[in-house]
Design an enzyme around this catalytic site. Structure first.
Site, PDB file in Angstrom:
ATOM      1  N   TYR A 286      36.830   6.648 -13.237  1.00 28.64           N
ATOM      2  CA  TYR A 286      36.435   5.702 -12.181  1.00 28.64           C
ATOM      3  C   TYR A 286      37.573   5.448 -11.212  1.00 28.64           C
ATOM      4  O   TYR A 286      38.634   4.935 -11.582  1.00 28.64           O
ATOM      5  CB  TYR A 286      36.017   4.403 -12.861  1.00 28.64           C
ATOM      6  CG  TYR A 286      35.384   3.350 -11.993  1.00 28.64           C
ATOM      7  CD1 TYR A 286      34.011   3.123 -12.075  1.00 28.64           C
ATOM      8  CD2 TYR A 286      36.134   2.558 -11.144  1.00 28.64           C
ATOM      9  CE1 TYR A 286      33.423   2.136 -11.313  1.00 28.64           C
ATOM     10  CE2 TYR A 286      35.538   1.572 -10.380  1.00 28.64           C
ATOM     11  CZ  TYR A 286      34.191   1.364 -10.461  1.00 28.64           C
ATOM     12  OH  TYR A 286      33.602   0.381  -9.712  1.00 28.64           O
TER      13      TYR A 286
ATOM     14  N   TYR B 141      29.877   5.556  -4.349  1.00 25.99           N
ATOM     15  CA  TYR B 141      30.310   4.427  -5.160  1.00 25.99           C
ATOM     16  C   TYR B 141      29.069   3.774  -5.753  1.00 25.99           C
ATOM     17  O   TYR B 141      28.549   2.798  -5.227  1.00 25.99           O
ATOM     18  CB  TYR B 141      31.095   3.440  -4.294  1.00 25.99           C
ATOM     19  CG  TYR B 141      31.610   2.228  -5.030  1.00 25.99           C
ATOM     20  CD1 TYR B 141      32.687   2.336  -5.902  1.00 25.99           C
ATOM     21  CD2 TYR B 141      31.047   0.986  -4.848  1.00 25.99           C
ATOM     22  CE1 TYR B 141      33.170   1.216  -6.565  1.00 25.99           C
ATOM     23  CE2 TYR B 141      31.527  -0.132  -5.509  1.00 25.99           C
ATOM     24  CZ  TYR B 141      32.587  -0.013  -6.362  1.00 25.99           C
ATOM     25  OH  TYR B 141      33.069  -1.112  -7.011  1.00 25.99           O
TER      26      TYR B 141
END
Lengths: 394, 156
Positions: free
Chosen positions: A293, A344
């Site tokens: 991430y 995202y």
């Protein structure tokens, strides 16, 4: 002797689904509609009737309540509804782990892990909330202009880079790898918009040590994964991606307010990663591909250290575009483009990409990938990570 | 003392007026801290039972689990534990302001607890982790609720 308590090999991802990915504020329909479309897409991919779903798991206070989804989808019953505590993307792997635990424990049969975001319809992450007053932890930081996620995490990375002599090029390599992979991925928001080292170096500071391209995008869309028991997954059309392990949590007093976490220069995985490896029964050297991430590239850097892919003092040598890119880098990283360049989707696109790698269907495929790791939400608390494997990895 | 736009700030404030104003927590946990800054004191928690230092504030001592926490005024100096220079304006009050420096200051004489503030002076100055700093109290005389921030300057 009781059996070891583990989900290893007991649950698999049988289906993946996502909407088109949009720039923030550009979703053509409501956030809940996006969530429903992703759930249906994941069920279609899994080859199951959506009415077989009996549970939902999400994270980061997703606004789309499982009871509403169950009613909207006409589910015969809802047996499991789970929200992982904590903000940011830290709960992405935990949500999958929670879903798997529910299936392994017999609470539910078919659990959908999902995340939906339509930031144009709600508050953006990267801007200050419109409040005249703040209290609690925010009172200790906001009046000093320490407000956004980038500002909240920059000092952790600054300290880590200082302690270990890490050069800006290490962060740059992480950004370039994501953009490189996005150029092969037609789903990626940054597809067709390659990034050069020169453009990275010329980009503006957001907050030192993060330049523009060190920071994730903000996007609209939705993503979902269908989890079922390993036995059931074997009877479904897709090649199962088995959970080998999942772990969540954070270090001693990670949540001490006002930037007082004792292990400050950290992505918060120093206690989590050992649990993950112990459950999965693999070591860092066995991992073929990593989705880590990217809220900010420095967080990826520390995440990879804490998952033992290299020592802090090796970061400058290890973090090169050559090492981080598919098909034949030492550690192909964020092979869909990730949060920086695909979408995202609060990191759930990373879980989907890990499954694609194990199916052999990535747009930046690592040949013969058997073990794929997902690292969720560095520098928040709690964080989480998971390892998936093919049948051959069991 | 009045700034434009109705917002009121210190004439010597490091950042422009209009950022969110700190108020004590509704349960009173950090009220002694904010009262301390008004009196020119930097207060952090110290356990009356075991002597542990603690910051940010909490109702219980993380070391001995006692609930008898004192508010100790500590010498307002420390060293820079980490820092950042913020450029992108994330709040309307910061638009067109330019870069500013946030520091995380460690207080070695108070168990190593850390406090957040700004580093006064040139926003483009070099910043060294480990550098010695001293506090500068920055009052904001907001008629609705006055408050004081704790800022930092390099020493030596």
């Amino acid at each position: 002797m009781s059996a070891p308590r583990t989900i290893r090999g007991r649950v698999a991802v049988a289906g993946i689904g996502e909407t088109a990915y949009y720039k923030h504020g550009q979703a053509p329909e409501s956030e809940v509609a996006l969530a429903l479309r992703a759930v249906l897409a994941a069920c279609a991919d899994a080859g199951i009737d959506p009415r077989q779903v009996d549970g939902f798991a999400s994270y980061s206070n997703d606004r789309n309540d499982p009871s509403r989804l169950a009613a909207a989808l006409g589910l015969p019953e809802l047996r499991f509804s789970n929200m992982q505590w904590g903000g940011g993307g830290g709960g992405g792997s935990a949500a999958a782990g929670n879903a798997a635990a529910a299936i392994a424990a017999g609470y539910a049969e078919c659990v959908v892990v999902f995340r939906a975001l339509a930031q144009g319809q709600f508050q953006r992450f990267g801007a200050a909330p419109p409040a005249a007053t703040v209290s609690g932890e925010a009172a200790l930081t906001f009046p000093y202009g320490l407000i956004s996620p980038a500002q909240r995490f920059a000092m952790r990375v600054m300290r880590f880079m200082h302690d270990h002599g890490i050069r800006p090029q290490a962060q740059r390599a992480i950004a370039l790898a994501s953009y490189h992979h996005a150029q092969s991925n037609p789903r990626a928001v940054m597809h067709g918009r390659p990034l050069t080292p020169e453009a990275y170096d010329a980009s503006r500071w957001i907050v030192e040590p993060f330049r523009l391209f060190d920071c994730c995008m903000e996007n609209d869309g939705a993503a979902a994964l269908v989890l079922v028991s390993a036995e059931r997954a074997r009877d479904l059309p897709q090649r199962p991606a088995y959970l080998l392990g999942a772990a969540q949590g954070s270090e001693y007093r990670s949540g001490a307010r006002g930037h007082n976490a004792p292990t400050y220069a950290s992505a918060s995985f120093t206690t989590v990663a050992p649990h993950l490896y112990a459950m999965a029964g693999v070591a860092a050297k066995d991992v073929d591909v990593v989705q880590s991430y990217e809220n900010f590239t420095g967080g990826v850097l520390m995440s990879l250290v804490e998952h033992e892919f290299f020592a802090p003092d090796e970061a400058n040598e290890f973090l090169t575009v050559e090492n981080l890119t598919a098909p034949d880098g030492r550690l192909p990283l964020n092979t869909s483009g990730g949060n920086l360049a695909e979408c995202y989707m609060h990191g759930l696109e990373l879980q989907i990409e890990a499954v694609r790698q194990l199916r052999g269907e990535s747009t930046s495929q690592v040949p013969g990938a058997r073990v794929a790791m997902v690292i969720s939400g560095p520098m928040v608390t709690p964080v989480s990570s998971m390892i998936l494997g093919t049948e051959a990895a069991l | 003392m009045s700034a434009s736009g109705g917002a009121v700030s210190s004439p010597t404030a490091y950042l422009p007026a209009g950022l969110p104003r700190p108020v004590p927590e509704p349960d009173g946990l950090d009220t002694p801290y904010w009262e301390g800054t008004r009196a020119g004191e930097l207060r952090v928690q110290r356990c009356r039972d075991c002597g542990a230092w603690q910051w940010g504030p909490e109702w219980i001592c993380h070391r001995c689990l006692g609930f008898d926490l004192a508010w100790a005024a500590v010498e307002p100096r420390g060293r820079i534990y980490s820092w950042e220079r913020a450029w992108h304006p994330v709040h309307p009050a910061l638009k067109d302001h330019g870069p500013y420096i946030v520091v995380l200051v460690e207080l070695p004489h108070a168990g190593g607890v850390r406090v957040v503030g700004n580093l006064l002076g040139d926003p483009l100055q070099p910043v060294e982790i480990g550098a010695a700093v001293a506090a500068v109290f920055e009052p904001h005389e907001d008629p609705k609720a006055a408050f004081t921030l704790v800022q930092w300057r390099k020493t030596g």
